[in-house]
Design an enzyme around this catalytic site. Structure first.
Site, PDB file in Angstrom:
ATOM      1  N   HIS A  23      29.258  57.442  42.872  1.00  0.00           N
ATOM      2  CA  HIS A  23      28.344  57.361  44.018  1.00  0.00           C
ATOM      3  C   HIS A  23      27.234  58.405  43.933  1.00  0.00           C
ATOM      4  CE1 HIS A  23      31.840  55.250  46.004  1.00  0.00           C
ATOM      5  NE2 HIS A  23      30.845  54.428  46.201  1.00  0.00           N
ATOM      6  N   ARG A  49      25.200  56.775  51.840  1.00  0.00           N
ATOM      7  CA  ARG A  49      26.532  57.382  51.831  1.00  0.00           C
ATOM      8  C   ARG A  49      26.451  58.848  51.394  1.00  0.00           C
ATOM      9  NH1 ARG A  49      30.492  52.664  49.413  1.00  0.00           N
ATOM     10  NH2 ARG A  49      28.847  52.298  47.900  1.00  0.00           N
ATOM     11  N   ASP A 215      32.903  43.448  49.517  1.00  0.00           N
ATOM     12  CA  ASP A 215      33.575  44.743  49.583  1.00  0.00           C
ATOM     13  C   ASP A 215      33.119  45.439  50.858  1.00  0.00           C
ATOM     14  OD1 ASP A 215      34.307  47.462  49.308  1.00  0.00           O
ATOM     15  OD2 ASP A 215      34.416  47.217  47.145  1.00  0.00           O
ATOM     16  N   GLU A 241      37.433  42.440  50.908  1.00  0.00           N
ATOM     17  CA  GLU A 241      38.053  43.650  50.335  1.00  0.00           C
ATOM     18  C   GLU A 241      37.932  44.857  51.253  1.00  0.00           C
ATOM     19  OE1 GLU A 241      37.392  44.365  46.189  1.00  0.00           O
ATOM     20  OE2 GLU A 241      37.077  46.523  46.506  1.00  0.00           O
ATOM     21  N   GLU A 269      42.186  50.567  46.916  1.00  0.00           N
ATOM     22  CA  GLU A 269      41.558  51.563  46.037  1.00  0.00           C
ATOM     23  C   GLU A 269      41.683  52.979  46.594  1.00  0.00           C
ATOM     24  OE1 GLU A 269      37.624  49.631  46.394  1.00  0.00           O
ATOM     25  OE2 GLU A 269      36.814  51.651  46.566  1.00  0.00           O
ATOM     26  N   ASP A 292      43.213  52.495  42.063  1.00  0.00           N
ATOM     27  CA  ASP A 292      42.324  53.125  41.077  1.00  0.00           C
ATOM     28  C   ASP A 292      43.201  54.050  40.248  1.00  0.00           C
ATOM     29  OD1 ASP A 292      39.027  54.146  40.914  1.00  0.00           O
ATOM     30  OD2 ASP A 292      40.616  55.295  39.936  1.00  0.00           O
ATOM     31  N   HIS A 319      40.868  49.020  40.784  1.00  0.00           N
ATOM     32  CA  HIS A 319      39.488  49.401  41.094  1.00  0.00           C
ATOM     33  C   HIS A 319      38.829  49.883  39.803  1.00  0.00           C
ATOM     34  CE1 HIS A 319      36.607  52.498  42.894  1.00  0.00           C
ATOM     35  NE2 HIS A 319      36.180  51.327  43.316  1.00  0.00           N
ATOM     36  N   GLU A 339      37.833  44.623  37.032  1.00  0.00           N
ATOM     37  CA  GLU A 339      36.547  44.880  37.703  1.00  0.00           C
ATOM     38  C   GLU A 339      35.609  45.631  36.775  1.00  0.00           C
ATOM     39  OE1 GLU A 339      36.598  47.507  41.160  1.00  0.00           O
ATOM     40  OE2 GLU A 339      34.486  47.054  41.559  1.00  0.00           O
TER      41      GLU A 339
HETATM   42  C1  LIG Z   1      30.545  48.768  46.328  1.00  0.00           C
HETATM   43  C2  LIG Z   1      31.536  49.573  47.109  1.00  0.00           C
HETATM   44  O1  LIG Z   1      30.981  49.977  48.327  1.00  0.00           O
HETATM   45  C3  LIG Z   1      32.033  50.788  46.351  1.00  0.00           C
HETATM   46  O2  LIG Z   1      30.959  51.642  46.049  1.00  0.00           O
HETATM   47  C4  LIG Z   1      32.784  50.434  45.088  1.00  0.00           C
HETATM   48  C5  LIG Z   1      34.064  49.732  45.385  1.00  0.00           C
HETATM   49  O3  LIG Z   1      34.666  49.890  46.430  1.00  0.00           O
HETATM   50  C6  LIG Z   1      34.602  48.796  44.406  1.00  0.00           C
HETATM   51  O4  LIG Z   1      34.084  48.755  43.287  1.00  0.00           O
HETATM   52  O5  LIG Z   1      35.557  48.116  44.722  1.00  0.00           O
HETATM   53 MG   LIG Z   2      36.182  48.299  46.710  1.00  0.00          MG
END
Ligand SMILES: C[C@H](O)[C@H](O)CC(=O)C(=O)O
Ligand SMILES: [Mg+2]
Length: 395
Positions: A23, A49, A215, A241, A269, A292, A319, A339
């Site tokens: 991020h 964010r 998401d 999600e 995640e 994750d 994740h 992913e």
């Molecule tokens: C896109 C989402 O807000 C976050 O940055 C990443 C994520 O939660 C995901 O890859 O799953």
């Molecule tokens: Mg996510």
């Protein structure tokens, strides 16, 4: 054949963008452009964010050196506070030990920190150490981590892409596209309509057979998430999600009962350890769990989490965490796809997920990575030593 003992554990922080702290990107990046979050109820924290500190920790790099000079390493998030935990607390459970004792080492790291740990930062730090340990074992044995986990069960990994442009992800060969949700409950009915309109637009661009997901990054409540799910059903939303707080297991169970038949609920995640995932699974909170590997406790813990899910017929789709998840996903029948987080600002191109920290990181071509691309010792990547690595603590 005993492995050389562990000589030293070192922890470094890396600042300044990219990599595990994905991020921490420059202005104009899709990943920091008005994405719905639990902080979006405060207008001053709605657009970015980074404004509420999402990138405050930085990246953690853990190195574990064996007596023969072999070094295993791993990259995750946690930054300087995690360096303190690794150097001042966790290192004692590794130094002088056989690296193959990863079960005992994990157990001692977890239970010695349980009074202040269990989730979050401490488990990030434990995960970083655990991944560096698996990398070291692989390098010492000259085997890829996926061999150590039982070997590949398929010839290639196939990916969906997370980013603001599923239409481009489709052209790039991905099997689906996961959009960030932009508007949360504080933006009312108008925001809800915009969320649905974006999905409808992407559906029109991508056609009917391409997976599209949302998401929600913990931003919603059950009522909003339920209404969003029903409104998006007409546009073929495959899954919703992380719709609500990761602490609200009861809310997830309710949401799963509420969504239209066939739509999947996914989360996990920001969950950690076998005990956290046991709650998600036993309370029937979701259809797919998304640990994750750099946050849930590392590979050692992910194997246990995955076995719990497998016994309940649930999928594990980690994740996005680059090679740290690829070596796991390729070995599990209940992880049929992976992913890929699009880190290009557009995102219009495939770029390495953990750049600039990792060298030799495989990236999907036509939405796929051959299992053979993972056939290098350890996790098969090198630490980019050109980046500034700062070791704030020693022990
Ligand atoms: C896109 C989402 O807000 C976050 O940055 C990443 C994520 O939660 C995901 O890859 O799953
Ligand atoms: Mg996510």
């Amino acid at each position: 054949m005993p492995l050389p003992k562990i000589k030293e554990v070192r922890a470094f922080v890396v600042r300044g963008g990219g990599g595990a702290d994905y991020h921490d990107q420059g202005a104009g990046h899709w990943i920091d452009d008005h994405i719905a979050t639990p902080m979006a109820k405060y207008p001053e924290y709605r657009q970015s964010r980074q404004s509420f500190g999402i990138n405050v920790l930085g990246t953690l790099v853990v190195e574990i050196e064996a007596e023969d000079g072999t070094i295993g390493f791993a990259v995750t998030t946690g930054g300087e506070p995690a360096c303190y935990i690794v150097e001042k607390h966790l290192a004692r459970f590794l130094e002088g030990r056989d690296p193959a004792e990863y079960e005992k080492i994990w157990d001692q790291m977890y239970f010695s920190t349980q009074y202040y740990g269990r989730k979050g930062l401490v488990v990030n730090a434990i995960s970083g150490v655990d991944l560096a340990l698996w990398d070291l074992i692989g390098r010492l044995r000259q085997e890829p981590v996926h061999h150590l986990l039982g070997g590949a069960v398929r010839d290639e990994l196939q990916f969906y892409a997370t980013g603001a442009r599923p239409d481009i992800a489709k052209q790039l060969g991905f099997i689906g596209g996961k959009l960030p949700l932009h508007h949360g409950p504080a933006e009312g009915e108008e925001g809800l309509k915009k969320n649905v309109a974006l999905l409808a637009d992407m559906r029109a661009r991508c056609g009917d057979d391409f997976w599209l997901m949302y998401d929600c990054w913990m931003a919603l409540d059950v009522n909003y998430a339920t209404r969003l799910a029903h409104a998006c059903h007409a546009h073929g939303l495959k899954w919703i999600e992380e719709a609500i707080s990761p602490d609200d297991y009861w809310g997830y169970a309710e949401l799963k009962r509420n969504v239209p038949a066939g739509m999947l609920v996914t989360t996990g995640e920001h969950e950690a350890t076998r005990w956290g995932f046991r709650m998600l699974l036993e309370m029937d909170c979701c259809d797919i769990i998304q640990p994750d590997v750099g946050w849930c406790g590392g590979v050692t813990e992910l194997l246990k989490i995955s076995a719990l899910a497998d016994a309940r017929g649930k999928l594990v789709v980690p994740h996005g965490s680059s090679v740290y998840s690829y070596h796991f996903v390729v070995t599990r029948h209940n992880s049929p796809f992976a992913e890929f987080l699009m880190m290009h600002p557009g995102p219009t191109e495939v770029v390495p997920m953990f750049a600039p920290q990792l060298l030799g990181e495989p990236v999907p071509v036509n939405g796929r990575i051959r299992a053979s691309a993972l056939d290098k010792p350890g996790f098969g990547v090198e630490l980019n030593r050109e980046i500034p690595l700062h070791r704030p603590y020693t022990h």
